[in-house]
Structures are given as structure tokens and as C-alpha cells.
Design an enzyme around this catalytic site. Structure first.
Site, PDB file in Angstrom:
ATOM      1  N   LYS A  37       0.806  -1.224   0.000  1.00  0.00           N
ATOM      2  CA  LYS A  37       0.000   0.000   0.000  1.00  0.00           C
ATOM      3  C   LYS A  37       0.837   1.272   0.000  1.00  0.00           C
ATOM      4  O   LYS A  37       0.408   2.301  -0.512  1.00  0.00           O
ATOM      5  CB  LYS A  37      -0.956   0.000   1.190  1.00  0.00           C
ATOM      6  CG  LYS A  37      -2.132  -0.937   0.986  1.00  0.00           C
ATOM      7  CD  LYS A  37      -3.217  -0.679   2.012  1.00  0.00           C
ATOM      8  CE  LYS A  37      -4.465  -1.467   1.705  1.00  0.00           C
ATOM      9  NZ  LYS A  37      -4.290  -2.919   2.008  1.00  0.00           N
ATOM     10  N   GLU A  73      -9.878   6.999   3.214  1.00  0.00           N
ATOM     11  CA  GLU A  73     -10.758   6.050   3.885  1.00  0.00           C
ATOM     12  C   GLU A  73      -9.908   4.860   4.286  1.00  0.00           C
ATOM     13  O   GLU A  73      -8.878   4.593   3.687  1.00  0.00           O
ATOM     14  CB  GLU A  73     -11.843   5.585   2.910  1.00  0.00           C
ATOM     15  CG  GLU A  73     -11.403   4.481   1.932  1.00  0.00           C
ATOM     16  CD  GLU A  73     -10.322   4.903   0.928  1.00  0.00           C
ATOM     17  OE1 GLU A  73     -10.169   6.119   0.680  1.00  0.00           O
ATOM     18  OE2 GLU A  73      -9.623   4.004   0.406  1.00  0.00           O
ATOM     19  N   SER A 105       1.642  -9.794  -0.852  1.00  0.00           N
ATOM     20  CA  SER A 105       1.295  -8.367  -0.734  1.00  0.00           C
ATOM     21  C   SER A 105       1.670  -7.754   0.608  1.00  0.00           C
ATOM     22  O   SER A 105       1.866  -6.549   0.695  1.00  0.00           O
ATOM     23  CB  SER A 105      -0.203  -8.180  -0.998  1.00  0.00           C
ATOM     24  OG  SER A 105      -0.970  -9.001  -0.147  1.00  0.00           O
TER      25      SER A 105
END
Ligand SMILES: *Cc1c(COP(=O)(O)O)cnc(C)c1O
Length: 411
Positions: free
Chosen positions: A102, A124, A393
Site C-alpha cells: 500500500k 478512507e 502483498s
């Protein structure tokens, strides 16, 4: 290299088109007053991508702050467990700063916001991972940070809420609807409409209205670009298959996109199968959903007959989303990628197996892809000697309470 697969041609570099569409998917389904803001964002993004100084600075930060390139790591003991002489490599996004992919997107968008002169960042978050990545980048770049988060998620993810606050962010509780991620997104969009002059909406996955799916894809595509170079260096050929877990779709599109023009490479997205495929018990949007509009874009959705969004469930909070990025919907319908589902139990099995064979505890999200490959192998469904890349990930540290509970261990 011989083309052995029968995929339709994926028109690499053509999508999105000038309307922000990937075939029938994507677009900008937003109130009128947001159209101008999205256009401003698109223009600023295109200018930034042509600015060598900006790209140079981004690459510099990706190297020294994020720790890129992450490694493409061969896992022999796990490969052996999967069987049939397959050779598995992991793309180690778990090694990136903050422990997941991310940060690639948060850093890119944060630097873009700064370039646009926007001092106030909103975002968010569901599980809190995107909130933490955003708060991290805002601290680094000296930007104000406001994170919208559902009240239920705030309670479930108190450690990440504390992290965000420690990093200097304000966390705003959202108590509408189901008090989870989709409600937090609605609230963030409301804030954006009201404060467009000063505010940049740092969106967390490859979904939302155009140009976000493209921006997020481009910032995450560093994963696939590195992996392509690394597999050529280490194996002298492209992989047969690439697997990635799919929530909103950012880590998956990040590794898929740079391979999309190589039709001999099979791309497989693994969605959250939860506890069963009954409505409300999973988050397998592409496997079980149908097209509709959510959060500004046309894409596959989990919805009932009236078009109401269904509840979702997954053991991994990061996959617990009823929508998916439009480029994945396009890749599904065009046949360029395929999408499958892995249950909570399969993910836990994958997490345990990788931990024990390789000393790598994966995030529960990534564990869906790991567990899926393991089960396919054990069922004899992987071709002899396949070369496989799995996008890891993120790391599993954040999930230890959940995993302990699933294994009936009291911490
Ligand atoms: C958030 C998250 C995901 C899911 O998001 P995508 O946009 O689908 O990538 C997957 N893995 C980890 C580790 C995450 O934190």
C-alpha cells in the site's frame, strides 16, 4: 517465445480510454461538482508523469524510504510441498516499509498532492492498513491527514487506529450504514466535495471513479516491472502463472499489468471465499458478483436482486470489500485474467504452510493466494514443472490476533 494460451488479446497501454473506461467498466459516476475535481486531478497526474524531476524524486523515495526493489524470492521448501516439480517465487512486498504494497500508492499520491499544492489529505480505511500507509506518507511529507473509518472497524482495529494517531493523523469515526469501509468511503467523498480547494483524496485501491483506478495501477505497477526484470534475470524466462489476492485489486493489478502484453503468462486473481459462497459469507466479487455502480465506477459488485450492496465476510479485513477495480472486471470479461476463490480455511492453511516451510508469515490477504496454490498443487492441478510467481502483498504481523483466535489460542 511460443504462445500456448488462448487468451483474447489484452490491449496493453490502451486502457483506460479518454473517458476513463476499461471496456464497459470504470468511468466517473459522481455528482456534477466532483467532475471538475476529477478533471483537475487527471490533468495534474498527467503533467506529473511527464515531469522527469517528479519521477526522479519518486524513484529516489521508492528506493531509500520504501526499500525498493523488493526481492523476488525463490521458496524451495514451499515449492516442494506444493509438489509436481513446480518452482515458486514470491514477490516480497512484505519487505516494503510499513510491511505491505500500500505504501507504493500512498507515496505516489502523497507526492502528487504536494505537487498540486494541496495541504490537506483525506483517506478512507477499512482494516486500517491504507490509513496507516497514508498517515505514514503525510508525516513524511508534512501534510495534514484525516482518516475516515467505520465505527465498527475502529473497534476491530484499535492497534492501527493508535498507529495512525501516533503518526499524527486525525481519525474520524463513521457511524452510518454498516459502519465499515464502504460507509467510510461515502463519508470521505462527502468531505472532498465540501473542501475541494484545499483537499486531496488519497484513494487506497485500484477502484473508485476515473482517474483513480489508473493512478493506483500506475503507482503499483512498480511491483510487476521489477518482477518481470527479476524473473528474467533469475530464470531467463517469463513465469507460466502469476497469482495475487484481490480485494479492491491494487496489488494484483500492480503485478499483472506489466505482464498483460505477454499472453503466455497466465494471470490469476484470488478472491476471499470466506466461510461459504452463500451471499454475505464471502467477498468474491468477480467470481460471484454482477456489474453495477459503486463508489463512482461501473464494475463487478456483490449486490442483491434490487441492486443493494451485500454484506461481505473474510477472515482478512483487507479483502472484505463488495466491489473491485474496473480493470479487473475488464480483464475477467476479456479472458486475459481469471479469478478464483479461496476460503478462510484455505488462507489459514497457506499462512501456516509458508510460515513453517520458509520462515515467512504472510498477511492473511496474501495467504489466500498462497493457500490456493498449495491446494491446487496438492490436488495435482498444476502443470509439471510450472514456474509460478505469487505476489506476497504484505506481512502477517498485523494478523496475529486473528490467526490466534482462529487456531483457538488465547493470547
Ligand atoms: C489492503 C491489502 C490487500 C488488498 O488490497 P488490494 O487493493 O486488493 O491489493 C492485500 N494485501 C494486503 C497485505 C493489504 O494490506
Amino acid at each position: 517465445m511460443q504462445d500456448t494460451k488462448t487468451h483474447n488479446t489484452y490491449q496493453h497501454n490502451l486502457y483506460p480510454d479518454e473517458r476513463g473506461r476499461f471496456g464497459d467498466f470504470g468511468g466517473k459516476f459522481v455528482p456534477e461538482n466532483l467532475m471538475a475535481v476529477l478533471a483537475e486531478l487527471e490533468t495534474a497526474y498527467k503533467e506529473a508523469m511527464q515531469d522527469k524531476a517528479f519521477i526522479g524524486e519518486l524513484n529516489q523515495e521508492l528506493a531509500s524510504y520504501v526499500g525498493r526493489p523488493t526481492t523476488l524470492h525463490y521458496v524451495p521448501r514451499f515449492s516442494e510441498m506444493v509438489g509436481n516439480n513446480v518452482k515458486i517465487y514470491l514477490k516480497r512486498e512484505d519487505l516494503a516499509h510499513t510491511g505491505a504494497h500500500k505504501i507504493n500508492n500512498a507515496l505516489g499520491q502523497g507526492m502528487l498532492a504536494k505537487r498540486m499544492g494541496k495541504q490537506r489529505i483525506i483517506a478512507e480505511t477499512g482494516a486500517g492498513q491504507h490509513g496507516v500507509a497514508t498517515a505514514t506518507v503525510c508525516a513524511k511529507l508534512g501534510l495534514d491527514c484525516i482518516i475516515y473509518m467505520g465505527e465498527v472497524d475502529i473497534q476491530r482495529q484499535s492497534l492501527n487506529v493508535f498507529r495512525m494517531k501516533l503518526l499524527g493523523a486525525e481519525v474520524r469515526s463513521v457511524d452510518s450504514g454498516t459502519k465499515t469501509l464502504k460507509d467510510a468511503i461515502n463519508e470521505a467523498i462527502r468531505d472532498w466535495v465540501t473542501n475541494v480547494e484545499t483537499t486531496f483524496y488519497l484513494f487506497g485501491t485500484a477502484a473508485g471513479p476515473a482517474p483513480y483506478p489508473r493512478i493506483v495501477r500506475d503507482f503499483q505497477a512498480v511491483i510487476g516491472r521489477e518482477a518481470r526484470q527479476q524473473i528474467m534475470q533469475q530464470e531467463g524466462r517469463l513465469p507460466d502463472q502469476i497469482y495475487a489476492c484481490v480485494g479492491g485489486g491494487s496489488n494484483a493489478i500492480g503485478i499483472f499489468y506489466p505482464f498483460a502484453d505477454a499472453s503466455e503468462v497466465e494471470l490469476i486473481g484470488v478472491e476471499a471465499g470466506g466461510t461459504s459462497m452463500d451471499p454475505g459469507m464471502h467477498a468474491s466479487t468477480l467470481v460471484a458478483g454482477r456489474p453495477g455502480v459503486l463508489h463512482g465506477a461501473m464494475s463487478y459488485l456483490l449486490q442483491n436482486e434490487d441492486g443493494q450492496i451485500l454484506d461481505t465476510h473474510s477472515i482478512s479485513a483487507g479483502l472484505d470489500y463488495p466491489g473491485v477495480g474496473p480493470e479487473h472486471s475488464y480483464m475477467k470479461d476479456s479472458g486475459r485474467a481469471s479469478y478464483v476463490t479461496a476460503s478462510d480455511a484455505t488462507a489459514l492453511k497457506g499462512l501456516e504452510a509458508l510460515s513453517r516451510t520458509e520462515g515467512i508469515i504472510p498477511a492473511l490477504e496474501s495467504a489466500h493466494a498462497i493457500g490456493y496454490v498449495l491446494e491446487q498443487g496438492q490436488q495435482g492441478k498444476l502443470a509439471e514443472g510450472s514456474l509460478i510467481v505469487i505476489n506476497l502483498s504484505g506481512r502477517g504481523d498485523k494478523d496475529m490476533m486473528t490467526v490466534a483466535k482462529a487456531f483457538n489460542v488465547n493470547l
